[in-house]
Design a protein around this motif. Structure first.
Motif, PDB file in Angstrom:
ATOM      1  N   GLY A 116       0.818  -1.213   0.000  1.00 32.76           N
ATOM      2  CA  GLY A 116       0.000   0.000   0.000  1.00 32.76           C
ATOM      3  C   GLY A 116       0.850   1.260   0.000  1.00 32.76           C
ATOM      4  N   ALA A 117       1.939   1.249   0.772  1.00 30.72           N
ATOM      5  CA  ALA A 117       2.836   2.412   0.829  1.00 30.72           C
ATOM      6  C   ALA A 117       3.524   2.627  -0.520  1.00 30.72           C
ATOM      7  CB  ALA A 117       3.883   2.223   1.935  1.00 30.72           C
ATOM      8  N   LEU A 118       3.921   1.554  -1.154  1.00 29.76           N
ATOM      9  CA  LEU A 118       4.557   1.639  -2.468  1.00 29.76           C
ATOM     10  C   LEU A 118       3.594   2.229  -3.505  1.00 29.76           C
ATOM     11  CD1 LEU A 118       7.095   0.969  -4.129  1.00 29.76           C
ATOM     12  CD2 LEU A 118       6.136  -1.295  -4.494  1.00 29.76           C
ATOM     13  N   VAL A 119       2.369   1.755  -3.509  1.00 28.11           N
ATOM     14  CA  VAL A 119       1.363   2.280  -4.436  1.00 28.11           C
ATOM     15  C   VAL A 119       1.107   3.759  -4.159  1.00 28.11           C
ATOM     16  CG1 VAL A 119      -1.092   2.156  -5.040  1.00 28.11           C
ATOM     17  CG2 VAL A 119       0.268   0.066  -4.902  1.00 28.11           C
ATOM     18  N   CYS A 120       0.975   4.122  -2.887  1.00 28.55           N
ATOM     19  CA  CYS A 120       0.746   5.519  -2.535  1.00 28.55           C
ATOM     20  C   CYS A 120       1.917   6.397  -2.989  1.00 28.55           C
ATOM     21  CB  CYS A 120       0.527   5.650  -1.029  1.00 28.55           C
ATOM     22  SG  CYS A 120       0.096   7.319  -0.525  1.00 28.55           S
ATOM     23  N   ALA A 121       3.138   5.918  -2.795  1.00 27.75           N
ATOM     24  CA  ALA A 121       4.322   6.688  -3.213  1.00 27.75           C
ATOM     25  C   ALA A 121       4.369   6.855  -4.727  1.00 27.75           C
ATOM     26  CB  ALA A 121       5.593   6.005  -2.718  1.00 27.75           C
ATOM     27  N   LEU A 122       4.030   5.813  -5.455  1.00 23.25           N
ATOM     28  CA  LEU A 122       4.015   5.911  -6.922  1.00 23.25           C
ATOM     29  C   LEU A 122       2.941   6.893  -7.388  1.00 23.25           C
ATOM     30  CD1 LEU A 122       4.573   2.161  -7.876  1.00 23.25           C
ATOM     31  CD2 LEU A 122       6.178   4.066  -8.210  1.00 23.25           C
ATOM     32  N   LEU A 123       1.783   6.849  -6.759  1.00 23.55           N
ATOM     33  CA  LEU A 123       0.721   7.791  -7.113  1.00 23.55           C
ATOM     34  C   LEU A 123       1.099   9.222  -6.734  1.00 23.55           C
ATOM     35  CD1 LEU A 123      -2.431   5.710  -6.152  1.00 23.55           C
ATOM     36  CD2 LEU A 123      -1.641   6.295  -8.454  1.00 23.55           C
ATOM     37  N   ALA A 124       1.726   9.382  -5.578  1.00 21.21           N
ATOM     38  CA  ALA A 124       2.151  10.724  -5.155  1.00 21.21           C
ATOM     39  C   ALA A 124       3.164  11.300  -6.140  1.00 21.21           C
ATOM     40  CB  ALA A 124       2.745  10.674  -3.750  1.00 21.21           C
ATOM     41  N   ALA A 125       4.007  10.433  -6.673  1.00 20.94           N
ATOM     42  CA  ALA A 125       5.052  10.894  -7.594  1.00 20.94           C
ATOM     43  C   ALA A 125       4.546  11.092  -9.020  1.00 20.94           C
ATOM     44  CB  ALA A 125       6.213   9.901  -7.598  1.00 20.94           C
ATOM     45  N   TYR A 126       3.672  10.214  -9.484  1.00 16.06           N
ATOM     46  CA  TYR A 126       3.338  10.210 -10.904  1.00 16.06           C
ATOM     47  C   TYR A 126       1.901  10.585 -11.251  1.00 16.06           C
ATOM     48  CZ  TYR A 126       7.850   7.973 -11.197  1.00 16.06           C
ATOM     49  OH  TYR A 126       9.175   7.703 -11.095  1.00 16.06           O
ATOM     50  N   LEU A 127       1.014  10.601 -10.297  1.00 19.71           N
ATOM     51  CA  LEU A 127      -0.368  10.977 -10.574  1.00 19.71           C
ATOM     52  C   LEU A 127      -0.438  12.469 -10.825  1.00 19.71           C
ATOM     53  CD1 LEU A 127      -3.310   9.749 -10.505  1.00 19.71           C
ATOM     54  CD2 LEU A 127      -3.436  10.636  -8.185  1.00 19.71           C
ATOM     55  N   PRO A 128      -1.053  12.875 -11.917  1.00 20.14           N
ATOM     56  CA  PRO A 128      -1.156  14.319 -12.144  1.00 20.14           C
ATOM     57  C   PRO A 128      -2.015  14.967 -11.060  1.00 20.14           C
ATOM     58  CG  PRO A 128      -2.201  13.072 -13.937  1.00 20.14           C
ATOM     59  CD  PRO A 128      -1.681  12.090 -12.959  1.00 20.14           C
ATOM     60  N   GLU A 129      -1.789  16.244 -10.868  1.00 24.04           N
ATOM     61  CA  GLU A 129      -2.569  16.972  -9.862  1.00 24.04           C
ATOM     62  C   GLU A 129      -4.021  17.068 -10.295  1.00 24.04           C
ATOM     63  OE1 GLU A 129      -1.913  18.013  -6.813  1.00 24.04           O
ATOM     64  OE2 GLU A 129       0.148  17.341  -6.965  1.00 24.04           O
ATOM     65  N   PHE A 130      -4.904  16.626  -9.438  1.00 22.36           N
ATOM     66  CA  PHE A 130      -6.331  16.837  -9.629  1.00 22.36           C
ATOM     67  C   PHE A 130      -6.708  17.918  -8.640  1.00 22.36           C
ATOM     68  CE2 PHE A 130      -5.815  12.378 -10.932  1.00 22.36           C
ATOM     69  CZ  PHE A 130      -6.377  12.450 -12.203  1.00 22.36           C
ATOM     70  N   SER A 131      -6.916  19.113  -9.162  1.00 25.85           N
ATOM     71  CA  SER A 131      -7.157  20.213  -8.234  1.00 25.85           C
ATOM     72  C   SER A 131      -8.302  21.080  -8.718  1.00 25.85           C
ATOM     73  CB  SER A 131      -5.892  21.044  -8.044  1.00 25.85           C
ATOM     74  OG  SER A 131      -5.460  21.551  -9.276  1.00 25.85           O
ATOM     75  N   LEU A 132      -8.851  21.776  -7.756  1.00 25.34           N
ATOM     76  CA  LEU A 132      -9.909  22.736  -8.009  1.00 25.34           C
ATOM     77  C   LEU A 132      -9.510  24.014  -7.300  1.00 25.34           C
ATOM     78  CD1 LEU A 132     -12.751  23.168  -9.215  1.00 25.34           C
ATOM     79  CD2 LEU A 132     -13.670  22.388  -7.038  1.00 25.34           C
ATOM     80  N   LYS A 133      -9.185  25.042  -8.067  1.00 26.51           N
ATOM     81  CA  LYS A 133      -8.739  26.325  -7.506  1.00 26.51           C
ATOM     82  C   LYS A 133      -7.598  26.133  -6.501  1.00 26.51           C
ATOM     83  CE  LYS A 133     -13.020  28.745  -8.277  1.00 26.51           C
ATOM     84  NZ  LYS A 133     -14.036  29.632  -7.750  1.00 26.51           N
ATOM     85  N   ASN A 134      -6.547  25.470  -6.928  1.00 23.36           N
ATOM     86  CA  ASN A 134      -5.340  25.213  -6.126  1.00 23.36           C
ATOM     87  C   ASN A 134      -5.569  24.297  -4.937  1.00 23.36           C
ATOM     88  OD1 ASN A 134      -3.748  26.755  -7.835  1.00 23.36           O
ATOM     89  ND2 ASN A 134      -4.206  28.636  -6.708  1.00 23.36           N
TER      90      ASN A 134
END
Length: 184
Positions: free
Chosen positions: A98-116
């Motif tokens: 789970g930590a590995l998946v979270c780290a990969l997502l934190a590093a490579y998942l594009p930012e999904f944001s709404l007004k910063n």
């Protein structure tokens, strides 16, 4: 000489020392353990605050793969102590995953944001919890207890998904305030 010192000072701004990073990780995992130990089951489900907290630590500190795996191993060892499961040592496999998946997502998942306002904490924690919990269900129900696939599906739908939703909300709610506190 003066310009070298000012350049070095600029590099350090916004970056934590390694000892402070370790303290943050330990503190968050400890908070998760205490909450897990004392939280009552809600409709038969005990939220796994340890996962929410190690995901939060990974999202805040953005460690490389090796240190993220180390966070997962520590979280797995702590989870074993506070597990309400018949086979607690499975956490040593599920939490690093789970930590590995979270780290990969934190590093490579594009930012999904709404007004910063980023929703990456919510998504990364949700997926990290799903992977960790899903692996736990497979290892526990299928390999160890030899229960049918229908029991695995029921556990995944009835326990893992709700816990993933709870963890996602916790990580999302805490991300901005903890980030502001740590990087002030």
């Amino acid at each position: 000489m003066m310009s070298n010192q000012s350049t070095a000072s600029q590099v350090v701004v916004g970056k934590m020392s390694r000892s402070k990073e370790i303290a943050v990780i330990a503190f968050l995992i400890a908070i998760g353990a205490v909450l897990r130990m004392f939280s009552p089951a809600i409709l038969g489900i005990t939220p796994n605050f340890i996962i929410a907290m190690y995901c939060l630590a990974i999202l805040l500190l953005r460690p490389a793969i090796g240190p993220a795996l180390g966070i997962g191993i520590v979280a797995g060892a702590v989870s074993m102590i506070f597990s309400k499961s018949p086979i607690p040592y499975l956490n040593l496999a599920t939490e690093p995953t789970g930590a590995l998946v979270c780290a990969l997502l934190a590093a490579y998942l594009p930012e999904f944001s709404l007004k910063n306002y980023s929703f990456k904490p919510c998504l990364a924690t949700f997926v990290g919890t799903l992977i960790s919990g899903g692996l736990y269900v497979v290892l526990n129900f299928h390999l160890a207890l030899h229960l049918p696939v229908t029991a695995m599906k029921a556990a995944f739908i009835g326990v893992v998904i709700p816990v993933a939703l709870i963890n996602a909300v916790i990580a999302q709610a805490l991300y901005v305030p903890v980030k502001k506190f740590l990087f002030r």
